[in-house]
Structures are given as C-alpha cells and as structure tokens.
Enzyme design. Structure first.
Site, PDB file in Angstrom:
ATOM      1  N   ALA A  66       0.742  -1.217   0.103  1.00 53.90           N
ATOM      2  CA  ALA A  66       0.008  -0.085  -0.003  1.00 53.90           C
ATOM      3  C   ALA A  66       0.928   1.328   0.082  1.00 53.90           C
ATOM      4  CB  ALA A  66      -0.641  -0.043   1.281  1.00 53.90           C
ATOM      5  N   GLY A 112      -0.767  -5.156   0.829  1.00 49.06           N
ATOM      6  CA  GLY A 112      -1.974  -5.066   0.005  1.00 49.06           C
ATOM      7  C   GLY A 112      -1.920  -5.591  -1.208  1.00 49.06           C
ATOM      8  N   GLU A 115      -2.817  -9.286  -0.368  1.00 46.70           N
ATOM      9  CA  GLU A 115      -4.143  -9.075  -0.232  1.00 46.70           C
ATOM     10  C   GLU A 115      -5.025  -9.236  -1.474  1.00 46.70           C
ATOM     11  OE1 GLU A 115      -4.472  -7.648   4.234  1.00 46.70           O
ATOM     12  OE2 GLU A 115      -3.552  -6.340   2.781  1.00 46.70           O
ATOM     13  N   GLU A 135       3.303  -6.289   7.287  1.00 50.01           N
ATOM     14  CA  GLU A 135       2.716  -4.972   7.991  1.00 50.01           C
ATOM     15  C   GLU A 135       3.020  -4.922   9.509  1.00 50.01           C
ATOM     16  OE1 GLU A 135      -0.344  -5.875   4.829  1.00 50.01           O
ATOM     17  OE2 GLU A 135       1.182  -6.944   6.061  1.00 50.01           O
TER      18      GLU A 135
END
Length: 260
Positions: A66, A112, A115, A135
C-alpha cells in the site's frame, strides 16, 4: 475505459487489468483502489468478458504494498474506516465476482498486493515473484483480508509465521504451500494464464458463477456451504447452459455455451 493508474483491455473475451504505477512498484493508493473497483465492476457487467486477469506493469512488482504515505498519520477511526472501505470496494468485491478472476503475480506481491492476489479466485506466479505480509514491521496488521485469507489458503501455522516474521517467501515456497497454483518463467506468465482462461471459457459461465458462490460459502461464518451447493446445483437445471451441456454430451459433441 480511461484510468490514471491502471490499464484495461479486452481480447478474446478475456478482460485484463494491469496496475500501471511502475515507478511506485504498482503500490495501492486510494485512487488506484477506486479505479480497480470501477474496472472490475465494468468487466463483471460486460457479457462478452468471460474471465478477468489482473497483473502489474513491468517485471519487478505485481503490487509491492500500500501507499504508506496516505495513512501514516491516521487515527484509530480513520484506520478502521480505510480497511472497511477497502474490503467493500475491492477485496471482498473481487472474491464475490461471478466472473472467474485470476491474479498473474509478476514480481513482488507484498502487503495489500498479496491481499489483492488472495482475493482473486486463484493465483499464478512468475518464478521471480516474492510474497509476504510485512505489516507488523510497520506496527500494524494486514487490514485488507490478509489475516483471514492467508490461513484459509496455507493453514493457520504457516500464516502465523509469515505474518509474525513479516518475511517474504519465494514463488516456489508459495507453490508448495498452496498459495499459488502454478509457477512459470516471467516471460511466459501472461500466455500461461490466458491459456488457463481459455480452458475455463469452454465451460458453462452460469455453472462457474454458481460454483464460485458455493465454494465461497464454505468460508463465510453462519453460512452452510452444503446448503448453498444444493441450492445452486438445483438452479443450474433451469438454464440453457444445462440443456446445451447435457445435449452435447449425449450427442457426443463439444458444447457451445453462450456468454454469461
């Protein structure tokens, strides 16, 4: 469809979405998430599109995470809201698409990015791909479904280790763990993925959409997957696809299914 951060093409009933931020290693920001939602929604509603492939521009990254600069100063409420909106707009949205969606992972798929790949119905990786959920090294946890989908795909213990160490695994390790279905050379990734898409398109679009729904039901709290399977199995009997499929079988010919 004109977008700033992604490219969308349709060829031979295959919709391809390419995240096009190579200078940022295709990192996800709010604008890109919104564009991805709009692109997936448009392809889902296009009766000529039978399979969707998502990949990243260049050879380095699928999505390298991200855009941290966007949320570095968020409050508790803002962080929770960002995660909830991401689930609704993109990650859960992709998982529940009726159109088969394949992630062609061409390099780094981190945070992300992994994900996003896990939200797709399955994944194919280039041999240089690296995957991880780092993360916790930033003082936060995966917020776009990583704590839920990774254990579903590779098991609780492996997922715990990956998330707690913030480490990356190679494409071959991902294959052995069941995170990706195939590993192929970088240069062959899209052709290989399109070949699988072509094989999918030989089959009934309605039946495939119902299979996706039934499989997903097994991973939803409070939903009986067997009941969902029975209900959707029955629905298939009322379709032109069922008539064509069974007639073609009895006539010893290949079925010709119409668009979704």
């Amino acid at each position: 469809m004109n977008f700033e951060n992604i490219l969308v093409t349709i060829e031979n009933s295959i919709g391809q979405i390419t995240i096009n931020r190579p200078s940022k290693l295709n990192a996800l920001n709010v604008a890109t998430i919104n564009e991805l939602h709009n692109a997936f929604e448009s392809l889902e509603n296009n009766n000529d599109v039978r399979v969707i492939i998502i990949t990243g521009e260049g050879e380095k990254a699928f999505v390298a995470g991200a855009d941290i600069s966007e949320f570095a100063n968020f409050s508790v409420e803002e962080g929770a809201q960002m995660a909830a909106q991401g689930h609704e707009l993109l990650f859960d949205f992709i998982e529940n698409l009726k159109t088969p969606t394949i992630a062609a992972v061409n390099g780094f798929a981190l945070g992300g990015g992994l994900e996003l790949a896990m939200a797709c119905h399955f994944r194919i990786a280039s041999d240089n791909a690296k995957m991880g959920l780092p993360e916790v090294s930033l003082g936060v946890i995966p917020g776009y479904g990583g704590t839920q989908r990774l254990p579903q795909l590779i098991g609780k213990g492996r997922a715990m280790e990956m998330i707690m160490t913030a480490g990356m695994i190679s494409a071959e390790e991902a294959f052995r763990a069941g995170l990706v279905n195939h590993v192929v050379p970088q240069a062959e990734l899209l052709d290989f993925t399109k070949n699988i898409a072509t094989r999918i398109m030989r089959n009934s679009p309605f039946a495939i959409s119902r299979a996706i729904k039934a499989i997903n039901a097994n991973f939803k709290d409070g939903v009986n997957g067997y009941e969902t399977e029975i209900r959707n199995f029955g629905k298939c009997f009322g379709t032109e696809d069922f008539k064509e499929g069974t007639t073609a079988f009895l006539e010893k010919r290949k079925p010709e299914f119409k668009g979704k």
